[in-house]
Design an enzyme around this catalytic site. Structure first.
Site, PDB file in Angstrom:
ATOM      1  N   ASP A  18       5.639 -60.501 -91.282  1.00 49.74           N
ATOM      2  CA  ASP A  18       5.842 -61.704 -91.514  1.00 49.74           C
ATOM      3  C   ASP A  18       7.124 -61.975 -91.332  1.00 49.74           C
ATOM      4  O   ASP A  18       8.484 -61.677 -91.746  1.00 49.74           O
ATOM      5  CB  ASP A  18       5.356 -62.576 -92.402  1.00 49.74           C
ATOM      6  CG  ASP A  18       6.101 -62.620 -93.970  1.00 49.74           C
ATOM      7  OD1 ASP A  18       6.599 -61.141 -93.954  1.00 49.74           O
ATOM      8  OD2 ASP A  18       6.604 -62.951 -94.407  1.00 49.74           O
ATOM      9  N   GLU A  19       7.734 -62.825 -90.387  1.00 53.64           N
ATOM     10  CA  GLU A  19       9.485 -63.196 -89.907  1.00 53.64           C
ATOM     11  C   GLU A  19      10.213 -62.519 -90.430  1.00 53.64           C
ATOM     12  O   GLU A  19      11.192 -62.573 -90.962  1.00 53.64           O
ATOM     13  CB  GLU A  19       9.767 -64.276 -92.322  1.00 53.64           C
ATOM     14  CG  GLU A  19       9.057 -65.364 -91.897  1.00 53.64           C
ATOM     15  CD  GLU A  19       9.650 -66.123 -93.213  1.00 53.64           C
ATOM     16  OE1 GLU A  19       9.409 -67.208 -92.858  1.00 53.64           O
ATOM     17  OE2 GLU A  19       9.490 -65.692 -94.706  1.00 53.64           O
TER      18      GLU A  19
END
Ligand code: NAG
Ligand code: NAG
Ligand code: NAG
Ligand code: NAG
Length: 518
Positions: free
Chosen positions: A313-314
């Site tokens: 993620d991210e």
């Protein structure tokens, strides 16, 4: 199921206000239900005829011991400072001289409980309680226990009912993790998602790469999980019917890995020169994949669950964009300016490595969103609220992947009032899709991210709020009456206090046994 039924039956029995949480599939009391006394000294769990397992099944035998203690109050010897193991309690020396039990009640100095003599816990309590210690918290000694004749038939709605703890942003002591596992079991949550490392710290002690925690933990002596800590967590969880899924999130969220793993992270540039700061894992070096292979070989062996959580993620692209070698690689590969392609390049190699280790994987939704090629049995973990998570659930399942929901269940976020209700009112299958798509939703996880949470506020923030998620994932979709849930959850929360859990209140009220863990 027979044993689970027995446990539920007893939990239902703890007093007039007691109620079962999460709500079972069916709970029936005959119209003229018998009210049976439950003498602590003589009460035994037993395996029903025809059970799939019987005596010698360690998981259930130990569960019986635990629940016996929970029902009849094992907190009393603890309150007296006794150390108990396997039902035998040893008292601290200052209490060693047994004193007559002194009870301020209409009972005789010793309540008549035939059969109690062969119960070591009870005998200890009988023998040593000095009058001065007889506070209201000890009054359970005087209570008679009853069980109403009840039949419970139960089965979970979703197989994956998880809780995420983040031990990187703050270190959580082993004891706090073990207590969380206890309370998860009370709530029938069955997956502990251990977000064990992240940017701020690397508390996992790796035997392949010991420098990771030596250089990446907040404190390499005190703020680490040793191999034996990790084994303790896995075994404690196993005995409570909980799987442990470890997350080693890459290529982002890895800043703490850098000091202990030279050349792993991408050097960021300021103009023509390295700025001295680092970004995500460097996806263009062969050495990166050698490192990742060795680390996940270890992690895959340490954590026996089939699934690993690989994060994904991210990923922040600014550092990659600043680095001339990365830009040259992008050009060579024909990725243009699309850094999600570089991310997918890394992720796909990682996924191949994990597959070659014989493990399955869960990933955060970005891996799917960015179009990485994943195996058909990949679990996509939906966490974003914008765009709306219902759209993402629809897209993930439409593509044929299994989905796990967390977006509405970030319990680290708090607000004034009864915010458990919002978590409770979520309906995981409320998205546009066919019945086949709905079948691909395996459950959900409550998340407790650690920016503002450490051992001081973990339990109150988790409980009973995570119980709202637990019932949503366990009980029939039709169980959603807020007033009814309030009454049962408030009562369950009182039961948590009785068991020594620092669970916060839902609203105005009191419990017979208030928290007394000071
Ligand atoms: C058990 O039954 C009695 C009546 O026999 C009732 O008052 C009590 O509320 C019941 N307890 C529970 C937990 O259902
Ligand atoms: C990296 O590995 C690939 C494939 O194994 C190989 O073709 C390439 O030459 C290697 N690159 C370097 C810099 O060693
Ligand atoms: C879901 O898929 C549609 C159609 O491809 C797309 O327009 C939409 O942005 C996707 N939604 C999410 C949350 O990714
Ligand atoms: C859930 O409740 C509905 C309505 O009461 C019922 O029709 C359905 O059979 C229940 N689901 C299960 C799994 O029992």
């Amino acid at each position: 199921m027979a044993a689970a039924r027995a446990l539920l039956l007893l939990l239902a029995a703890l007093g007039p206000a007691a109620a079962v949480w999460p709500q079972p599939l069916r709970q029936l009391s005959p119209p003229a239900a018998a009210r049976c006394p439950l003498p602590p000294g003589r009460f035994r769990f037993s395996y029903a005829a025809g059970s799939a397992v019987g005596p010698g099944c360690a998981v259930l035998d130990e569960a019986f011991q635990r629940y016996r203690a929970l029902i009849f109050g094992a907190s009393l010897p603890r309150l007296l400072g006794a150390s108990c193991a396997s039902g035998q309690c040893v008292l601290p020396p200052e209490l060693g001289k047994a004193r007559q039990l002194f009870l301020a009640s209409s009972h005789a100095a010793r309540p008549a409980c035939p059969g109690d003599e062969d119960d070591p816990d009870f005998l200890v309590l009988m023998a040593v309680l000095p009058g001065a210690l007889l506070t209201s918290s000890l009054s359970s000694l005087l209570l008679q226990y009853y069980v109403n004749e009840t039949e419970i038939v139960d089965f979970p709605r979703f197989p994956h009912r998880g809780l995420l703890l983040d031990t990187s942003r703050h270190y959580l002591p082993l004891k706090a993790i073990l207590q969380t596992l206890d309370v998860m079991a009370y709530n029938k949550l069955n997956v502990f998602h251990w977000h064990i490392v992240d940017d701020p710290s690397f508390p996992y002690e790796s035997f392949t790469f010991p420098e990771l925690s030596k250089q990446g933990a907040f404190n390499a002596m005190t703020h680490v999980y040793t191999a034996s800590d990790v084994q303790a967590v896995i075994e404690y969880a196993r005995l409570r019917g909980i799987r442990v899924i470890a997350e080693f999130d890459t290529p982002g969220h890895t800043l703490s890995w850098g000091p202990g793993a030279p050349d792993l992270l991408t050097p960021c540039y300021l103009g023509k020169d390295p700025s001295g700061t680092y970004g995500p894992i460097n996806p263009i070096l062969n050495s990166t994949y050698q490192f990742v292979t060795s680390l996940f070989q270890e992690v895959g062996a340490v954590f026996p669950d089939y699934f690993l959580h690989l994060g994904g993620d991210e990923v922040d692209f600014t550092c990659w964009k600043s680095n001339p070698q990365i830009r040259a690689f992008m050009e060579e590969m024909g990725f243009g300016e699309d850094y999600t392609k570089l991310e997918s390049f890394y992720i796909q190699r990682l996924l191949d490595i994990i597959s070659s280790l014989g493990k399955g994987y869960m990933v955060w939704q970005e891996v799917f969103d960015n179009g990485a090629k994943v195996r058909p049995d990949t679990i996509i973990h939906v966490w974003k609220n914008s765009p709306p998570y219902k759209e993402e659930m629809a897209n993930v399942t439409k593509a044929g992947y299994r989905a796990l929901l967390s977006a509405p269940w970030y319990l680290n976020r708090i607000s004034y009032g009864q915010d458990w209700m919002a978590a409770y009112q979520v309906e995981p299958l409320d998205f546009t899709g066919s019945p086949e798509q709905k079948d691909l939703v395996i459950g959900g996880e409550a998340c407790m991210w650690g920016e503002y949470v450490d051992v001081t506020n973990l339990a109150p923030r988790l409980w009973p709020r995570a119980g709202a998620v637990a019932e949503r994932l366990w009980s029939n979709a039709t169980v959603r009456n807020l007033q009814d849930a309030y009454v049962r959850l408030a009562s369950f929360r009182c039961e948590l206090l009785r068991r020594g859990v620092q669970a916060q209140p839902l609203f105005v009220g009191y419990c017979d046994h208030e928290f007394d863990g000071f």
